[in-house]
Design a protein around this motif. Structure first.
Motif, PDB file in Angstrom:
ATOM      1  N   GLY A 192       0.793  -1.228   0.000  1.00  0.00           N
ATOM      2  CA  GLY A 192       0.000   0.000   0.000  1.00  0.00           C
ATOM      3  C   GLY A 192       0.821   1.270   0.000  1.00  0.00           C
ATOM      4  N   THR A 193       2.146   1.146  -0.092  1.00  0.00           N
ATOM      5  CA  THR A 193       3.010   2.332  -0.085  1.00  0.00           C
ATOM      6  C   THR A 193       2.985   3.027  -1.445  1.00  0.00           C
ATOM      7  OG1 THR A 193       4.489   1.398   1.574  1.00  0.00           O
ATOM      8  CG2 THR A 193       5.381   3.124   0.177  1.00  0.00           C
ATOM      9  N   LEU A 194       2.817   4.347  -1.408  1.00  0.00           N
ATOM     10  CA  LEU A 194       2.802   5.109  -2.656  1.00  0.00           C
ATOM     11  C   LEU A 194       4.190   5.604  -3.031  1.00  0.00           C
ATOM     12  CD1 LEU A 194       0.635   5.998  -4.717  1.00  0.00           C
ATOM     13  CD2 LEU A 194       0.645   8.227  -3.589  1.00  0.00           C
ATOM     14  N   GLY A 195       5.026   5.862  -2.036  1.00  0.00           N
ATOM     15  CA  GLY A 195       6.367   6.359  -2.297  1.00  0.00           C
ATOM     16  C   GLY A 195       7.230   6.168  -1.068  1.00  0.00           C
ATOM     17  N   ALA A 196       8.528   6.478  -1.203  1.00  0.00           N
ATOM     18  CA  ALA A 196       9.456   6.236  -0.103  1.00  0.00           C
ATOM     19  C   ALA A 196      10.520   7.322  -0.041  1.00  0.00           C
ATOM     20  CB  ALA A 196      10.114   4.869  -0.254  1.00  0.00           C
ATOM     21  N   VAL A 197      11.090   7.449   1.156  1.00  0.00           N
ATOM     22  CA  VAL A 197      12.259   8.293   1.393  1.00  0.00           C
ATOM     23  C   VAL A 197      13.395   7.369   1.811  1.00  0.00           C
ATOM     24  CG1 VAL A 197      13.280  10.064   2.870  1.00  0.00           C
ATOM     25  CG2 VAL A 197      10.900  10.304   2.089  1.00  0.00           C
ATOM     26  N   VAL A 198      14.520   7.451   1.117  1.00  0.00           N
ATOM     27  CA  VAL A 198      15.703   6.672   1.486  1.00  0.00           C
ATOM     28  C   VAL A 198      16.715   7.628   2.101  1.00  0.00           C
ATOM     29  CG1 VAL A 198      17.631   5.257   0.685  1.00  0.00           C
ATOM     30  CG2 VAL A 198      15.354   4.941  -0.307  1.00  0.00           C
ATOM     31  N   LEU A 199      17.040   7.413   3.367  1.00  0.00           N
ATOM     32  CA  LEU A 199      18.008   8.256   4.062  1.00  0.00           C
ATOM     33  C   LEU A 199      19.398   7.648   3.957  1.00  0.00           C
ATOM     34  CD1 LEU A 199      16.024   9.191   7.293  1.00  0.00           C
ATOM     35  CD2 LEU A 199      16.116  10.387   5.095  1.00  0.00           C
ATOM     36  N   VAL A 200      20.390   8.506   3.767  1.00  0.00           N
ATOM     37  CA  VAL A 200      21.766   8.033   3.658  1.00  0.00           C
ATOM     38  C   VAL A 200      22.678   8.859   4.553  1.00  0.00           C
ATOM     39  CG1 VAL A 200      21.387   7.301   1.273  1.00  0.00           C
ATOM     40  CG2 VAL A 200      22.410   9.523   1.713  1.00  0.00           C
ATOM     41  N   ASP A 201      23.734   8.222   4.987  1.00  0.00           N
ATOM     42  CA  ASP A 201      24.802   8.856   5.759  1.00  0.00           C
ATOM     43  C   ASP A 201      26.044   8.775   4.887  1.00  0.00           C
ATOM     44  OD1 ASP A 201      26.841   9.567   7.481  1.00  0.00           O
ATOM     45  OD2 ASP A 201      26.261   8.187   9.083  1.00  0.00           O
ATOM     46  N   THR A 202      26.636   9.920   4.547  1.00  0.00           N
ATOM     47  CA  THR A 202      27.768   9.920   3.614  1.00  0.00           C
ATOM     48  C   THR A 202      28.980   9.182   4.177  1.00  0.00           C
ATOM     49  OG1 THR A 202      28.438  12.109   4.457  1.00  0.00           O
ATOM     50  CG2 THR A 202      27.081  12.048   2.463  1.00  0.00           C
ATOM     51  N   GLU A 239      13.615   0.099  -6.025  1.00  0.00           N
ATOM     52  CA  GLU A 239      13.757   0.032  -7.482  1.00  0.00           C
ATOM     53  C   GLU A 239      13.173  -1.263  -8.020  1.00  0.00           C
ATOM     54  OE1 GLU A 239      17.671   2.793  -8.523  1.00  0.00           O
ATOM     55  OE2 GLU A 239      17.904   0.626  -8.283  1.00  0.00           O
ATOM     56  N   SER A 240      13.411  -2.382  -7.337  1.00  0.00           N
ATOM     57  CA  SER A 240      12.932  -3.679  -7.817  1.00  0.00           C
ATOM     58  C   SER A 240      11.412  -3.781  -7.752  1.00  0.00           C
ATOM     59  CB  SER A 240      13.565  -4.806  -7.001  1.00  0.00           C
ATOM     60  OG  SER A 240      13.127  -4.783  -5.655  1.00  0.00           O
ATOM     61  N   ARG A 241      10.785  -2.970  -6.917  1.00  0.00           N
ATOM     62  CA  ARG A 241       9.322  -3.003  -6.771  1.00  0.00           C
ATOM     63  C   ARG A 241       8.634  -1.835  -7.463  1.00  0.00           C
ATOM     64  NH1 ARG A 241      11.785  -5.655  -3.076  1.00  0.00           N
ATOM     65  NH2 ARG A 241      10.853  -7.402  -1.951  1.00  0.00           N
ATOM     66  N   GLY A 242       9.412  -0.989  -8.132  1.00  0.00           N
ATOM     67  CA  GLY A 242       8.838   0.127  -8.856  1.00  0.00           C
ATOM     68  C   GLY A 242       8.224   1.190  -7.965  1.00  0.00           C
ATOM     69  N   VAL A 243       8.724   1.319  -6.726  1.00  0.00           N
ATOM     70  CA  VAL A 243       8.206   2.320  -5.795  1.00  0.00           C
ATOM     71  C   VAL A 243       9.022   3.605  -5.956  1.00  0.00           C
ATOM     72  CG1 VAL A 243       7.842   2.925  -3.372  1.00  0.00           C
ATOM     73  CG2 VAL A 243       7.466   0.572  -4.144  1.00  0.00           C
ATOM     74  N   PRO A 244       8.386   4.733  -6.320  1.00  0.00           N
ATOM     75  CA  PRO A 244       9.135   5.992  -6.456  1.00  0.00           C
ATOM     76  C   PRO A 244       9.750   6.400  -5.116  1.00  0.00           C
ATOM     77  CG  PRO A 244       6.926   6.175  -7.414  1.00  0.00           C
ATOM     78  CD  PRO A 244       6.955   4.900  -6.621  1.00  0.00           C
ATOM     79  N   PHE A 245      10.957   6.967  -5.155  1.00  0.00           N
ATOM     80  CA  PHE A 245      11.590   7.374  -3.910  1.00  0.00           C
ATOM     81  C   PHE A 245      12.467   8.601  -4.128  1.00  0.00           C
ATOM     82  CE2 PHE A 245      14.574   4.450  -5.887  1.00  0.00           C
ATOM     83  CZ  PHE A 245      15.816   5.054  -5.685  1.00  0.00           C
ATOM     84  N   VAL A 246      12.708   9.308  -3.038  1.00  0.00           N
ATOM     85  CA  VAL A 246      13.664  10.412  -3.020  1.00  0.00           C
ATOM     86  C   VAL A 246      14.749  10.048  -2.015  1.00  0.00           C
ATOM     87  CG1 VAL A 246      11.929  12.125  -3.652  1.00  0.00           C
ATOM     88  CG2 VAL A 246      12.397  11.679  -1.232  1.00  0.00           C
ATOM     89  N   VAL A 247      15.885  10.721  -2.124  1.00  0.00           N
ATOM     90  CA  VAL A 247      17.014  10.443  -1.237  1.00  0.00           C
ATOM     91  C   VAL A 247      17.272  11.642  -0.337  1.00  0.00           C
ATOM     92  CG1 VAL A 247      19.519  10.060  -1.145  1.00  0.00           C
ATOM     93  CG2 VAL A 247      18.106   8.783  -2.777  1.00  0.00           C
ATOM     94  N   GLY A 248      17.370  11.378   0.960  1.00  0.00           N
ATOM     95  CA  GLY A 248      17.704  12.419   1.915  1.00  0.00           C
ATOM     96  C   GLY A 248      19.080  12.158   2.502  1.00  0.00           C
ATOM     97  N   VAL A 249      19.995  13.111   2.335  1.00  0.00           N
ATOM     98  CA  VAL A 249      21.342  12.993   2.886  1.00  0.00           C
ATOM     99  C   VAL A 249      21.341  13.676   4.246  1.00  0.00           C
ATOM    100  CG1 VAL A 249      23.787  13.493   2.562  1.00  0.00           C
ATOM    101  CG2 VAL A 249      22.339  12.996   0.577  1.00  0.00           C
ATOM    102  N   ASN A 250      21.465  12.883   5.300  1.00  0.00           N
ATOM    103  CA  ASN A 250      21.419  13.413   6.653  1.00  0.00           C
ATOM    104  C   ASN A 250      22.773  14.015   7.010  1.00  0.00           C
ATOM    105  OD1 ASN A 250      20.607  14.098   9.204  1.00  0.00           O
ATOM    106  ND2 ASN A 250      20.109  12.017   9.863  1.00  0.00           N
ATOM    107  N   CYS A 251      22.828  15.343   7.009  1.00  0.00           N
ATOM    108  CA  CYS A 251      24.074  16.057   7.320  1.00  0.00           C
ATOM    109  C   CYS A 251      24.101  16.343   8.813  1.00  0.00           C
ATOM    110  CB  CYS A 251      24.160  17.347   6.515  1.00  0.00           C
ATOM    111  SG  CYS A 251      24.097  17.108   4.718  1.00  0.00           S
ATOM    112  N   PHE A 252      24.580  15.411   9.589  1.00  0.00           N
ATOM    113  CA  PHE A 252      24.616  15.530  11.035  1.00  0.00           C
ATOM    114  C   PHE A 252      25.394  16.772  11.461  1.00  0.00           C
ATOM    115  CE2 PHE A 252      24.136  11.051  10.027  1.00  0.00           C
ATOM    116  CZ  PHE A 252      23.092  10.664  10.855  1.00  0.00           C
ATOM    117  N   ASP A 253      24.771  17.585  12.314  1.00  0.00           N
ATOM    118  CA  ASP A 253      25.412  18.807  12.832  1.00  0.00           C
ATOM    119  C   ASP A 253      25.896  19.714  11.709  1.00  0.00           C
ATOM    120  OD1 ASP A 253      25.124  18.032  15.572  1.00  0.00           O
ATOM    121  OD2 ASP A 253      26.798  16.649  15.318  1.00  0.00           O
ATOM    122  N   GLY A 254      25.188  19.691  10.585  1.00  0.00           N
ATOM    123  CA  GLY A 254      25.547  20.556   9.472  1.00  0.00           C
ATOM    124  C   GLY A 254      26.735  20.087   8.664  1.00  0.00           C
ATOM    125  N   ARG A 255      27.273  18.915   8.993  1.00  0.00           N
ATOM    126  CA  ARG A 255      28.431  18.392   8.267  1.00  0.00           C
ATOM    127  C   ARG A 255      28.014  17.901   6.889  1.00  0.00           C
ATOM    128  NH1 ARG A 255      29.533  13.573   7.239  1.00  0.00           N
ATOM    129  NH2 ARG A 255      28.047  12.811   8.785  1.00  0.00           N
TER     130      ARG A 255
END
Length: 218
Positions: free
Chosen positions: A114-124, A138-154
């Motif tokens: 039942g998911t319409l979309g997703a957010v994928v969080l990454v730590d550099t 990607e394998s399930r065709g679910v649209p997603f965006v990527v969020g880069v978590n910049c801890f403490d502004g790094r």
């Protein structure tokens, strides 16, 4: 969780009814590796007290859980995080944070229904920990965006570097910022809404032109 739109039923039997239309309910998954900030994001943006299923790390995870780079973390999500945010009177997002450790990944197969979309969080510092999430959607065709978590502004990687390292489609949005700040998490969700509305199956009753009117309400 699918759209909940009662307009068809109400309209069929009471064309002159003035009852308020129920908002569309959209299920969004927040995914990523262990310690990237999924619980943090849900807590930062949710308008309700979020539901968390965090437990303390124990000796049972020694040699099993990969805590490289996040060895100071003492808890982990074992089932899900849950939060809600109202975008407008017509649209409500329900946020489901997934567990990040591999031994709990079996939960993803249930949460994705039942998911319409997703957010994928990454730590550099540990980009490889998010490969599984990207492959999963990607394998399930679910649209997603990527969020880069910049801890403490790094911010030690640029957006093009992150895109290349993760081998992302050129049209996959990337948002960078400290997810503890509500506005950063909000902007990430707005990027996902824009992606969904610009795709082949936009949200019912919400044309792309209506998006600016929803931004200020989050």
């Amino acid at each position: 969780m699918a759209y909940s739109d009662s307009d068809d039923q109400v309209g069929a039997h009471a064309p002159h009814s003035t009852a308020a239309q129920a908002p569309a309910a959209v299920k969004i998954l927040i995914a990523g590796g262990f310690g990237v900030g999924k619980t943090t994001m849900v807590g930062a943006v949710s308008e309700i007290v979020p539901l968390n299923t965090e437990e303390h790390l124990t000796v049972a995870g020694v040699g099993v859980d990969d805590i490289d780079g996040v060895d100071q973390k003492s808890t982990t999500t074992v089932a899900l995080d849950f939060g809600r945010i109202t975008v407008s009177a017509q649209l409500v997002l329900y946020l489901f944070g997934t567990p990040g450790q591999e031994r709990f990944w079996f939960m993803w197969n249930d949460l994705v229904h039942g998911t319409l979309g997703a957010v994928v969080l990454v730590d550099t510092r540990r980009l490889e920990s998010s490969f599984a999430s990207i492959d999963f959607f990607e394998s399930r065709g679910v649209p997603f965006v990527v969020g880069v978590n910049c801890f403490d502004g790094r911010q030690d990687r640029t957006e093009p570097e992150v895109r290349e390292a993760l081998d992302l489609d050129p049209h996959t949005p990337i948002v960078m910022g400290d997810l503890r700040q509500r506005q950063v998490s909000r902007d990430l969700l707005l990027a996902l809404i824009e992606l969904l509305m610009s795709g082949p199956a936009p949200l019912p009753g919400h044309p792309v032109a209506a998006l600016p009117g929803t931004i200020s309400t989050m």
